[in-house]
Design an enzyme around this catalytic site. Structure first.
Site, PDB file in Angstrom:
ATOM      1  N   LYS A  45      11.225  20.010  15.019  1.00  0.00           N
ATOM      2  CA  LYS A  45      11.182  19.029  16.109  1.00  0.00           C
ATOM      3  C   LYS A  45      12.181  19.423  17.186  1.00  0.00           C
ATOM      4  O   LYS A  45      13.055  20.261  16.950  1.00  0.00           O
ATOM      5  CB  LYS A  45      11.503  17.643  15.548  1.00  0.00           C
ATOM      6  CG  LYS A  45      12.916  17.544  14.993  1.00  0.00           C
ATOM      7  CD  LYS A  45      13.165  16.253  14.229  1.00  0.00           C
ATOM      8  CE  LYS A  45      14.571  16.257  13.655  1.00  0.00           C
ATOM      9  NZ  LYS A  45      14.814  15.153  12.733  1.00  0.00           N
ATOM     10  N   TYR A 289      36.698  20.237  39.942  1.00  0.00           N
ATOM     11  CA  TYR A 289      36.736  18.847  40.399  1.00  0.00           C
ATOM     12  C   TYR A 289      37.845  18.062  39.709  1.00  0.00           C
ATOM     13  O   TYR A 289      38.042  18.193  38.503  1.00  0.00           O
ATOM     14  CB  TYR A 289      35.411  18.138  40.073  1.00  0.00           C
ATOM     15  CG  TYR A 289      34.210  18.669  40.816  1.00  0.00           C
ATOM     16  CD1 TYR A 289      34.158  18.645  42.213  1.00  0.00           C
ATOM     17  CD2 TYR A 289      33.116  19.172  40.116  1.00  0.00           C
ATOM     18  CE1 TYR A 289      33.031  19.114  42.886  1.00  0.00           C
ATOM     19  CE2 TYR A 289      31.990  19.633  40.778  1.00  0.00           C
ATOM     20  CZ  TYR A 289      31.962  19.608  42.165  1.00  0.00           C
ATOM     21  OH  TYR A 289      30.856  20.071  42.822  1.00  0.00           O
TER      22      TYR A 289
HETATM   23  C1  LIG Z   1      15.351  15.706  11.576  1.00  0.00           C
HETATM   24  C2  LIG Z   1      14.860  15.267  10.270  1.00  0.00           C
HETATM   25  C3  LIG Z   1      15.047  16.060   9.126  1.00  0.00           C
HETATM   26  C4  LIG Z   1      15.871  17.319   9.123  1.00  0.00           C
HETATM   27  O1  LIG Z   1      17.233  16.987   9.052  1.00  0.00           O
HETATM   28  P1  LIG Z   1      18.354  18.125   8.926  1.00  0.00           P
HETATM   29  O2  LIG Z   1      19.593  17.364   8.701  1.00  0.00           O
HETATM   30  O3  LIG Z   1      18.349  18.858  10.226  1.00  0.00           O
HETATM   31  O4  LIG Z   1      17.945  18.995   7.802  1.00  0.00           O
HETATM   32  C5  LIG Z   1      14.465  15.642   7.946  1.00  0.00           C
HETATM   33  N1  LIG Z   1      13.741  14.500   7.893  1.00  0.00           N
HETATM   34  C6  LIG Z   1      13.574  13.713   8.961  1.00  0.00           C
HETATM   35  C7  LIG Z   1      12.797  12.454   8.842  1.00  0.00           C
HETATM   36  C8  LIG Z   1      14.135  14.055  10.173  1.00  0.00           C
HETATM   37  O5  LIG Z   1      13.960  13.247  11.229  1.00  0.00           O
END
Ligand SMILES: *Cc1c(COP(=O)(O)O)cnc(C)c1O
Length: 399
Positions: A45, A289
């Site tokens: 994702k 800045y």
């Molecule tokens: C993002 C996510 C993961 C992965 O988590 P990590 O800590 O990056 O391994 C797993 N399950 C769900 C539902 C997530 O949203």
């Protein structure tokens, strides 16, 4: 000329670029798979945590991941196109919510989706009705029921699980492909809350199983609960498959999470740039800045990376970059398009700058920047913006 430069308008160089080492990604996937003893669902994702979902997804599929997870149908459709272009067919799971249109599309494209409550079931029923009306005979929609066992974000209430499964199974052409949950504190292995979430999950799963009169033999739903931290620290959370994100990118789930010595993870992403300008200054000058800090050095270097590229502004005065194998501290506030660093007199325009990654014997990790910025490595990685070109070092599968 690198691929990233070739595809840019008129071959113009990038002000900064990310290098994604796909052989390290493969290494981490194999390490994790061997350590946990069950398959790994690569979580790609948010553009694979800034690494580029298409290339990472293809590499993970080639490395043997049976399933890839994204948050939305939008991400799933784009990733499925990339996989098809690469001649691959890997199962995709949407972790987030979908509306009726998205459920319909998922059925058409064979993408697995999640169910988060009665609203999801209603949307699925509406989409099934629509497909029937439109005469789109279809494959069954593969759904994974997500149970809220204590995270209190997405997922259905455990008390509703049985009735949801009953309605799902009554809906034409729906298959229960999975039951899953998400853990809130797995990166703090001493917190007993994880075990209580797992106990709640198991109780819910076994009551579902009883209510269903046992799972159909060939169609037992896949059980999954573990993110990276749980996959590593909680053997009882591994079930049929683990959903690993941060670990496959070679980064620890949190600063004080201890990796067992039997598992090694290698950072996949480096972020690099070049010095565009150097200038002498009087020590005691206050660059940028707001004139927030007096520098000690007598030379400054300007790096064409700013918060518009996703370099956190909270790293002003505390972040460091590597030039000529040495750490150089940020001088003043990070601006939209540039940051200024204190450097030794031998630094020249054109010198390579490493914002994240290795240079000679020094290394700056996303964890280090996260700690200095008061955030987590996930955010440091995900923030790297679209203005930064992604380049790829191939893995063994020539991806
Ligand atoms: C993002 C996510 C993961 C992965 O988590 P990590 O800590 O990056 O391994 C797993 N399950 C769900 C539902 C997530 O949203």
């Amino acid at each position: 000329m690198s691929e990233a430069v070739r595809t840019r308008p008129r071959g113009l160089p990038c002000r900064s670029w990310v290098e994604v080492d796909l052989s390290n990604l493969e290494f981490n996937l194999v390490s994790l798979r061997n350590f946990v003893g069950v398959p790994v669902m690569a979580v790609v994702k948010a553009d694979a945590y800034g690494h580029g979902a298409s290339r990472v997804g293809v590499a993970a599929a080639k490395a043997g991941c049976p399933m890839l997870a994204v948050v939305s149908m939008e991400e799933a459709v784009a990733l499925q196109e990339a996989l098809t272009d690469a001649g691959l067919d890997c199962q995709l799971l949407v972790l987030g919510t979908c509306d009726a249109y998205e459920y319909g599309l998922a059925r058409e494209l064979g993408i697995h989706v999640s169910v988060h409550g009665p609203e999801s079931v209603e949307s699925i029923a509406a989409s099934a009705k629509r497909s029937r009306r439109d005469g789109v005979a279809g494959q069954p929609l593969m759904v994974h029921l997500k149970l809220d066992t204590g995270m209190h974000r997405l997922g259905a209430q455990v008390s509703q699980a049985e009735s949801l499964v009953r309605s799902l199974l009554e809906t034409e052409s729906v298959e229960l492909a999975g039951v899953w949950t998400h853990l809130a504190v797995a990166d703090e292995p001493d917190d007993p809350f994880t075990l209580s979430q797992l106990a709640c999950f198991e109780e819910a799963v076994s009551s579902l199983q009883t209510a269903a009169g046992g799972w159909p033999r060939q169609k037992r739903p896949l059980l999954h609960a573990a993110n990276s931290a749980a996959a590593i620290a909680f053997p009882s959370a591994r079930y049929d498959i683990v959903r690993a994100g941060i670990a496959i990118y070679g980064v620890k789930p949190s600063a004080n999470f201890t990796l067992p010595s039997e598992i090694e993870l290698r950072p996949v992403l480096s972020w690099k740039s070049r010095v565009v300008l150097t200038k002498p200054v009087e020590p005691g000058s206050r660059p940028s800045y707001g004139r927030t800090r007096a520098v000690e050095s007598s030379q400054l270097a300007v790096v064409p990376v700013g918060y518009a590229d996703g370099y956190l502004r909270s790293l002003s005065n505390v972040g460091e970059v590597l030039i000529r194998g040495r750490r150089c501290r940020i001088a003043g506030v990070v601006t939209m398009d540039h940051l200024i660093v204190e450097c030794a007199p031998d630094v020249r325009p054109g010198d390579e700058v490493v914002l994240i990654g290795r240079q000679e014997s020094e290394e700056i990790t996303s964890e280090e920047l996260a700690c200095k910025a008061g955030t987590i490595a996930y955010e440091v990685l995900c923030r790297i913006g679209p203005r930064v070109a992604r380049t790829y070092l191939p893995g063994s599968n020539r991806d």
